[in-house]
Structure formats: C-alpha cells, structure tokens
Design a protein around this motif. Sequence first.
Motif, mmCIF file in Angstrom:
data_model
loop_
_atom_site.group_PDB
_atom_site.id
_atom_site.type_symbol
_atom_site.label_atom_id
_atom_site.label_comp_id
_atom_site.label_asym_id
_atom_site.label_seq_id
_atom_site.Cartn_x
_atom_site.Cartn_y
_atom_site.Cartn_z
ATOM 1 N N ILE A 80 87.894 -11.041 -59.316
ATOM 2 C CA ILE A 80 88.898 -10.707 -58.305
ATOM 3 C C ILE A 80 89.387 -12.227 -57.827
ATOM 4 C CG2 ILE A 80 89.690 -9.973 -56.424
ATOM 5 C CD1 ILE A 80 87.437 -7.614 -56.907
ATOM 6 N N GLY A 81 90.505 -12.494 -57.909
ATOM 7 C CA GLY A 81 91.035 -13.970 -57.505
ATOM 8 C C GLY A 81 92.042 -13.752 -56.654
ATOM 9 N N PRO A 82 92.703 -14.748 -56.054
ATOM 10 C CA PRO A 82 93.580 -14.845 -54.939
ATOM 11 C C PRO A 82 95.065 -14.621 -55.590
ATOM 12 C CG PRO A 82 92.958 -17.213 -55.468
ATOM 13 C CD PRO A 82 92.238 -16.233 -56.202
ATOM 14 N N ASP A 83 95.432 -14.827 -56.813
ATOM 15 C CA ASP A 83 96.681 -14.817 -57.510
ATOM 16 C C ASP A 83 96.719 -15.030 -58.722
ATOM 17 O OD1 ASP A 83 99.463 -14.584 -57.456
ATOM 18 O OD2 ASP A 83 99.986 -16.087 -55.914
ATOM 19 N N GLY A 84 97.913 -14.872 -59.337
ATOM 20 C CA GLY A 84 97.901 -15.254 -60.753
ATOM 21 C C GLY A 84 96.953 -14.476 -61.709
ATOM 22 N N GLY A 85 96.828 -13.419 -61.357
ATOM 23 C CA GLY A 85 95.853 -12.488 -62.235
ATOM 24 C C GLY A 85 96.548 -12.206 -63.408
ATOM 25 N N SER A 86 95.851 -10.953 -64.157
ATOM 26 C CA SER A 86 96.524 -10.606 -65.341
ATOM 27 C C SER A 86 96.374 -11.434 -66.688
ATOM 28 C CB SER A 86 97.980 -9.950 -65.289
ATOM 29 O OG SER A 86 98.368 -9.550 -66.350
ATOM 30 N N MET A 87 95.287 -12.109 -66.530
ATOM 31 C CA MET A 87 94.998 -12.891 -67.863
ATOM 32 C C MET A 87 93.533 -12.594 -68.036
ATOM 33 S SD MET A 87 94.302 -16.793 -66.449
ATOM 34 C CE MET A 87 95.916 -17.003 -65.596
ATOM 35 N N GLN A 88 92.917 -12.892 -69.397
ATOM 36 C CA GLN A 88 91.668 -12.799 -69.839
ATOM 37 C C GLN A 88 91.085 -13.910 -70.041
ATOM 38 O OE1 GLN A 88 92.000 -10.045 -73.045
ATOM 39 N NE2 GLN A 88 91.769 -8.408 -71.752
ATOM 40 N N VAL A 89 89.860 -14.365 -69.567
ATOM 41 C CA VAL A 89 89.071 -15.382 -70.087
ATOM 42 C C VAL A 89 87.622 -15.045 -70.440
ATOM 43 C CG1 VAL A 89 90.172 -16.873 -68.213
ATOM 44 C CG2 VAL A 89 88.145 -15.426 -67.484
ATOM 45 N N THR A 90 86.991 -15.947 -70.855
ATOM 46 C CA THR A 90 85.644 -15.638 -71.358
ATOM 47 C C THR A 90 84.416 -16.481 -70.610
ATOM 48 O OG1 THR A 90 85.889 -17.306 -73.137
ATOM 49 C CG2 THR A 90 86.495 -15.224 -73.698
ATOM 50 N N SER A 91 83.494 -15.930 -70.693
ATOM 51 C CA SER A 91 82.171 -16.436 -70.033
ATOM 52 C C SER A 91 80.864 -15.935 -70.749
ATOM 53 C CB SER A 91 82.136 -15.939 -68.682
ATOM 54 O OG SER A 91 80.943 -16.704 -67.981
ATOM 55 N N ASP A 92 80.043 -16.812 -71.222
ATOM 56 C CA ASP A 92 79.005 -16.313 -71.861
ATOM 57 C C ASP A 92 79.334 -15.389 -72.918
ATOM 58 O OD1 ASP A 92 77.367 -17.765 -70.024
ATOM 59 O OD2 ASP A 92 77.260 -15.812 -68.776
ATOM 60 N N GLY A 93 80.258 -15.750 -73.663
ATOM 61 C CA GLY A 93 80.834 -14.865 -74.801
ATOM 62 C C GLY A 93 81.486 -13.442 -74.524
ATOM 63 N N LEU A 94 81.757 -13.095 -73.200
ATOM 64 C CA LEU A 94 82.099 -11.884 -72.732
ATOM 65 C C LEU A 94 83.385 -12.041 -72.357
ATOM 66 C CD1 LEU A 94 78.873 -10.656 -70.891
ATOM 67 C CD2 LEU A 94 79.794 -9.899 -73.265
ATOM 68 N N LEU A 95 84.357 -11.057 -72.618
ATOM 69 C CA LEU A 95 85.475 -11.142 -71.856
ATOM 70 C C LEU A 95 85.662 -10.598 -70.611
ATOM 71 C CD1 LEU A 95 88.446 -11.445 -73.373
ATOM 72 C CD2 LEU A 95 88.671 -9.048 -73.577
ATOM 73 N N VAL A 96 86.406 -11.414 -69.722
ATOM 74 C CA VAL A 96 86.571 -10.985 -68.488
ATOM 75 C C VAL A 96 88.127 -10.922 -68.036
ATOM 76 C CG1 VAL A 96 86.156 -11.819 -65.890
ATOM 77 C CG2 VAL A 96 84.347 -12.385 -67.606
ATOM 78 N N GLN A 97 88.459 -9.884 -67.341
ATOM 79 C CA GLN A 97 89.708 -9.834 -66.845
ATOM 80 C C GLN A 97 89.880 -10.110 -65.533
ATOM 81 O OE1 GLN A 97 92.499 -8.097 -68.578
ATOM 82 N NE2 GLN A 97 93.796 -8.971 -66.997
ATOM 83 N N VAL A 98 90.810 -11.434 -65.294
ATOM 84 C CA VAL A 98 91.207 -11.781 -64.018
ATOM 85 C C VAL A 98 92.200 -10.916 -63.209
ATOM 86 C CG1 VAL A 98 91.923 -13.628 -62.860
ATOM 87 C CG2 VAL A 98 90.678 -14.055 -64.940
ATOM 88 N N VAL A 99 91.900 -10.387 -62.222
ATOM 89 C CA VAL A 99 92.936 -9.571 -61.461
ATOM 90 C C VAL A 99 92.947 -10.223 -60.009
ATOM 91 C CG1 VAL A 99 92.167 -7.436 -62.684
ATOM 92 C CG2 VAL A 99 91.206 -8.019 -60.453
ATOM 93 N N ASP A 129 93.387 -23.893 -65.774
ATOM 94 C CA ASP A 129 93.688 -24.512 -67.142
ATOM 95 C C ASP A 129 94.818 -23.521 -68.080
ATOM 96 O OD1 ASP A 129 91.818 -26.376 -66.681
ATOM 97 O OD2 ASP A 129 90.310 -25.630 -68.143
ATOM 98 N N ARG A 130 94.572 -22.309 -67.830
ATOM 99 C CA ARG A 130 95.650 -21.456 -68.424
ATOM 100 C C ARG A 130 96.969 -21.477 -67.662
ATOM 101 N NH1 ARG A 130 94.730 -16.487 -70.789
ATOM 102 N NH2 ARG A 130 92.659 -17.419 -71.396
ATOM 103 N N LEU A 131 96.822 -21.578 -66.160
ATOM 104 C CA LEU A 131 98.059 -21.662 -65.140
ATOM 105 C C LEU A 131 98.722 -23.111 -65.528
ATOM 106 C CD1 LEU A 131 96.793 -20.086 -62.043
ATOM 107 C CD2 LEU A 131 98.383 -19.062 -63.380
ATOM 108 N N ALA A 132 98.038 -24.136 -65.846
ATOM 109 C CA ALA A 132 98.677 -25.359 -65.876
ATOM 110 C C ALA A 132 99.227 -25.292 -67.446
ATOM 111 C CB ALA A 132 97.518 -26.328 -66.166
#
Length: 160
Positions: A105-124, A12-15
Amino acid sequence: MDKHSLQQQVLDRLAEDLLRVETAARVAHETATHEENIAENKYDTLGLEAAYLATGQARRAEAIRQAISRWRQFRPGVYDAGKGIQVGALVTLIDVDDKQQRLFIGPDGGSMQVTSDGLLVQVVSSEAPLCRAMLGKAEGDEVSLQIAATRQQFEVLSVE
C-alpha cells in the motif's frame, strides 16, 4: 520482503513512465506546431488533434511528477498491530479459492506490479477500494469488497 526495495522499484517504474510520457508529449507538440500540419480547411484537424494529445500528455507527465514526489517523501514504517493495516503495509491476502496475493500500500501511483524475493507484489494506492476495505484490519481479519454485483471475500494472512 524489503519495503524500501519495493519503493525504489516503484520510483524506477514511475521515472520510466515519465520519460515515455514526456517523449510522447514532445512528439505530439512538434506534430501540432509543424508547418506542414497547419490546417488548410475545417476538415484538416491533424494539428488540432496533436495539440489535444500534447496537452493530455503534459497533464499525465505532471501527475507522474507528483506521484514521484509523494513516493520520494514516503517512509514505509514497521507494522503496528494496534493501528492495523495502514499506508506502507505489505499485506498478504487469501481469497475463498485459496489464491494468495501480496499488496504493497503506497501513497499514489499504484496499479503496478513489482517483485520481491521472486514474488509478485501488486502496488495499490491508499485510495483503491480494496485498500480502503483493508485499512485498520489485522492478521486473521476478513476483508469484504463489493464490485458491481459480486462480493469478494479475503482473509488477511500476514502484514509487514
């Protein structure tokens, strides 16, 4: 935490990013090609600058499209302790100051933060230095990372 929900948030964020970049590229292209911006002398560079900007925005849009494609094909699996941390892992680290951070840990397009269960998750991205230092590690392992003159130490608290 639901990895598929995290993946959807990244998509969604990439879109959203793609829409913004495509709009900016369109505006820059229109500025570059507008008749009022035809250079009248060698110092009149607005059209040329807008053309450079449009080219850069178009390249950025293509990079985002490629990242979206990789994230759509990505299937985060279940953590296998025998293989250690791999792409698709959701990792919780703790540093020497007892500060925790969650990384997806994702394949690409990291460097964003998302949330899950009210917790901040850094996508790398799997190419990030911290991610490369974590690959193959397991719960309880130490992760060490040298950034300039500073060495950072972490412990892997959990992996999903």
